[in-house]
Each structure stands twice: as C-alpha cells, then as structure tokens.
Design a protein around this motif. Sequence first.
Motif, short mmCIF file in Angstrom:
data_model
loop_
_atom_site.label_atom_id
_atom_site.label_comp_id
_atom_site.label_asym_id
_atom_site.label_seq_id
_atom_site.Cartn_x
_atom_site.Cartn_y
_atom_site.Cartn_z
N MET A 41 0.83 -1.21 0.00
CA MET A 41 0.00 0.00 0.00
C MET A 41 0.86 1.26 0.00
SD MET A 41 -2.85 -1.36 2.75
CE MET A 41 -3.83 0.14 2.78
N ILE A 42 1.89 1.30 0.85
CA ILE A 42 2.76 2.48 0.92
C ILE A 42 3.59 2.63 -0.35
CG2 ILE A 42 4.72 3.49 2.14
CD1 ILE A 42 2.05 3.77 3.58
N SER A 43 4.04 1.50 -0.91
CA SER A 43 4.80 1.54 -2.16
C SER A 43 3.93 2.10 -3.29
CB SER A 43 5.29 0.14 -2.52
OG SER A 43 5.98 0.16 -3.75
N SER A 44 2.67 1.69 -3.29
CA SER A 44 1.73 2.21 -4.30
C SER A 44 1.59 3.73 -4.17
CB SER A 44 0.37 1.52 -4.13
OG SER A 44 -0.60 2.11 -4.97
N ASN A 45 1.54 4.20 -2.93
CA ASN A 45 1.46 5.66 -2.70
C ASN A 45 2.68 6.38 -3.26
OD1 ASN A 45 -0.97 5.37 -1.44
ND2 ASN A 45 -0.24 5.81 0.63
N TRP A 46 3.88 5.82 -2.97
CA TRP A 46 5.11 6.47 -3.44
C TRP A 46 5.14 6.57 -4.97
CZ3 TRP A 46 7.35 9.51 -0.43
CH2 TRP A 46 7.67 9.21 0.90
N LYS A 47 4.67 5.54 -5.61
CA LYS A 47 4.65 5.57 -7.08
C LYS A 47 3.74 6.68 -7.59
CE LYS A 47 5.70 0.65 -7.68
NZ LYS A 47 5.18 -0.67 -8.11
N LYS A 48 2.58 6.83 -6.96
CA LYS A 48 1.65 7.88 -7.39
C LYS A 48 2.16 9.26 -7.03
CE LYS A 48 -2.46 4.98 -7.34
NZ LYS A 48 -3.81 4.75 -6.78
N LEU A 49 3.04 9.32 -6.04
CA LEU A 49 3.67 10.60 -5.68
C LEU A 49 4.93 10.84 -6.50
CD1 LEU A 49 3.29 10.38 -1.79
CD2 LEU A 49 2.06 11.93 -3.32
#
Length: 379
Positions: A41-49
């Motif tokens: 979940m956090i990795s997905s956030n970093w990618k979108k950021l």
Amino acid sequence: MSERFYSSNEEQRNSPQIKLHQPLPTAILAFFFTPLLGALMISSNWKKLNKPESASKTMLIFYAYLVVLVGSYFAPPISILPIIIVLLLIGFWFNVHHQSKYIKEHDISYTPKSIGKPIMCGLAIIITSYSITIYTKWDFLKAEFSKITEAFVQIQRQQQQKNFTKDDLGKLKQTLSSDIEQLYSENTDGTSTANFELIKNPKNIGEKMTNVMRTRYKEIIDLEKDYDQDLNKIGFSSLMDPKRIQNPGSIKETEMLIDLAIKSATKYKRLNLESYDRVIDGITKLSNGLTDETRQKGDTNRKTISEGCDLEITLIKKMGEIVMHLHQTSGNWELQEDTPVFNNDSDLKEHNLLWSQFEKISVKQDQLNELMEKRMKED
C-alpha cells in the motif's frame, strides 16, 4: 514568471486529486495483517507521488519480510525470528512516518482510498500464512499446545492439593482399606466377590485417587478371570490327568498344552505390569510427583508382582517336566486309584523329586501373594 506560477497553480487546482492509501490506517492494517500488505500500500502511494526510489525502498521491506516468513515455514523455530519481524515492522512504520511527513510538507491534497479491499487482501494473507504455518509446524505446535495443557493441568492439581484436607486424606485411606478387604474376599468357589464402582464426576484428589485404585482392583480381578478362562479354553486342567497321559500320541498334546499355558501366563504378566504402571502413573500425576519412599514402595511392589508371575510360568514348566517324565516312563508305571505307581525306585525317586520342586515353588508363590496382600493393606 508570474504567468508560469499562475499557470502551475491553475493546473494543480484543475487536475484531479490523486487517490492514496492513508498512512495511519495503513500502519494499523500492517500491524494486524503483516507488513506485506502495508508495504504494498505504501509503495503504491510512493509511485503515485512520483517517488520511485522510495517505492523501491518500501518494497525491500516487503521482500525481506516475505523471505523471513517463507523461511520460518521450513526452518526450525528460533527465538530470533519474532525479533526480526518486529524490526521489519518498526522499519515499515518509519517509512509510513516518512511518507506522512512528505505529504504534509508538500501540502499534497489527495482522496483517501477505501480500506475495504486492503482488509480483504489482508485476511487472505493471514489465512494463507496461518494455514501454511499449521501445516509445516504441526508437530511443533502440537508439542507446544501439550506443554500449555500440561501446565494448566498442573495448576489445577496444585489447587486441588491445597483444597485436599486431612479429613479428605482420612476418608481416602478408609475407602481404600475397605476396597482392599473387598478385593481379597472370595466366594466358596474361589472367585472374587468384589464389585468396584467408580465415582462419577470426582470432585477432589481423594475421589480421583479412589477411581485410580478401583480401576486397578477391577483390572486385577478381570486379568485373573481372563487368565483362568484362557487356561480352561486350552484344556490345561487335563495336563496332569494320568489317563490322558497314557493315551498313545498324547505327548504332542502335552507339549502344546505347556506351550499355550506359558503364552497365557506371559500375557497375564505383561498386562498385569502394564496395569500396575498405569496406576503408578495416575498416582504420580494426582500427587504432583512421588516421594522417594513412595517410589521405592512402588518399585518393590512391581518387582513382587513380576516375581509372582515368573513363578507361575516356572510352575507351568515344572508341571510339564512332571508330565513329560510320566510320558518317558509310561511303560514303568500303572494307574492305581488315579495315582501312578512306579515299578522301579529310580523312576519313583525322580517323580517325587519333581513333585517336591513343584511344591516348593508353589509355596513360594503363595508367600509372595500373601506378602503382596499384606503390603496393599499396610500402604
């Protein structure tokens, strides 16, 4: 420059908000559903950021935890594994904190994603993980559960021992004394008159101990009854019948009777000792261990039981020797009033010697039985 700044802000306001997993709920989900879910979940956030390096670092936690998890399925249980998992979880939480701080410092506006789907994924991870753990660590888990169960039982016993008063002890001794008298009472045909009933739903150690001993008494009676039935079934009572011995070819029948009787006596000995061992084990558990004196008495009684059974086997063998001697001298004796009368002194002397040996063994067996009865009444 002002136009470019205005244009940039205008684009940010007009562009749709990105959807991100909220850092705090994600950290909570990671605690309950492992860092595997949280890292994704956090990795997905970093990618979108647009922070691929941070996304890769987060995935390192995912892969590290995955390696530890898979390794734990096949490696023997070691105490360091939980420490590694906790460290990975702490590392993940630092990553979450870093992302939360990044979003706040850059004033990033986003739409929180629903946690419904992550929860479903987390449940799938937990169910799969625990299923594999149970499958690969069943023996270990079973052993640990047995230890916990034994510890719980031990606590119960200790509590029951505290509640076991002197009056309870006196009542137990009185009950067992009465039971032993009943055990050794006999009908006119030599069969036992005892009928031991177990206490239903025993409430204390005394009643449980009574049940342990009564089970032993019942087994003593049943074993003796079964042994007698085995001997009757093979026709052992006919072994020393002079008329049978005089029949042609009866020597093979004699050998068969002796062999079957010895097997029955050997089985009786084995079952008797197993029964005695069970009662000692039951007493040990209820008493939370045995004193040296009690253990010594138990060993002595077991030895006496074993010796008594061995004497029974020796008696059967000696009876076989007597009968085989009659077979060997079949032409040198005749039956008078159901008693063999020998024609020469040497055969008579051998016959009397064998009978004398038989009687000595029989007397010794009776003495052992009396000694065992005395010990049971005293103990």
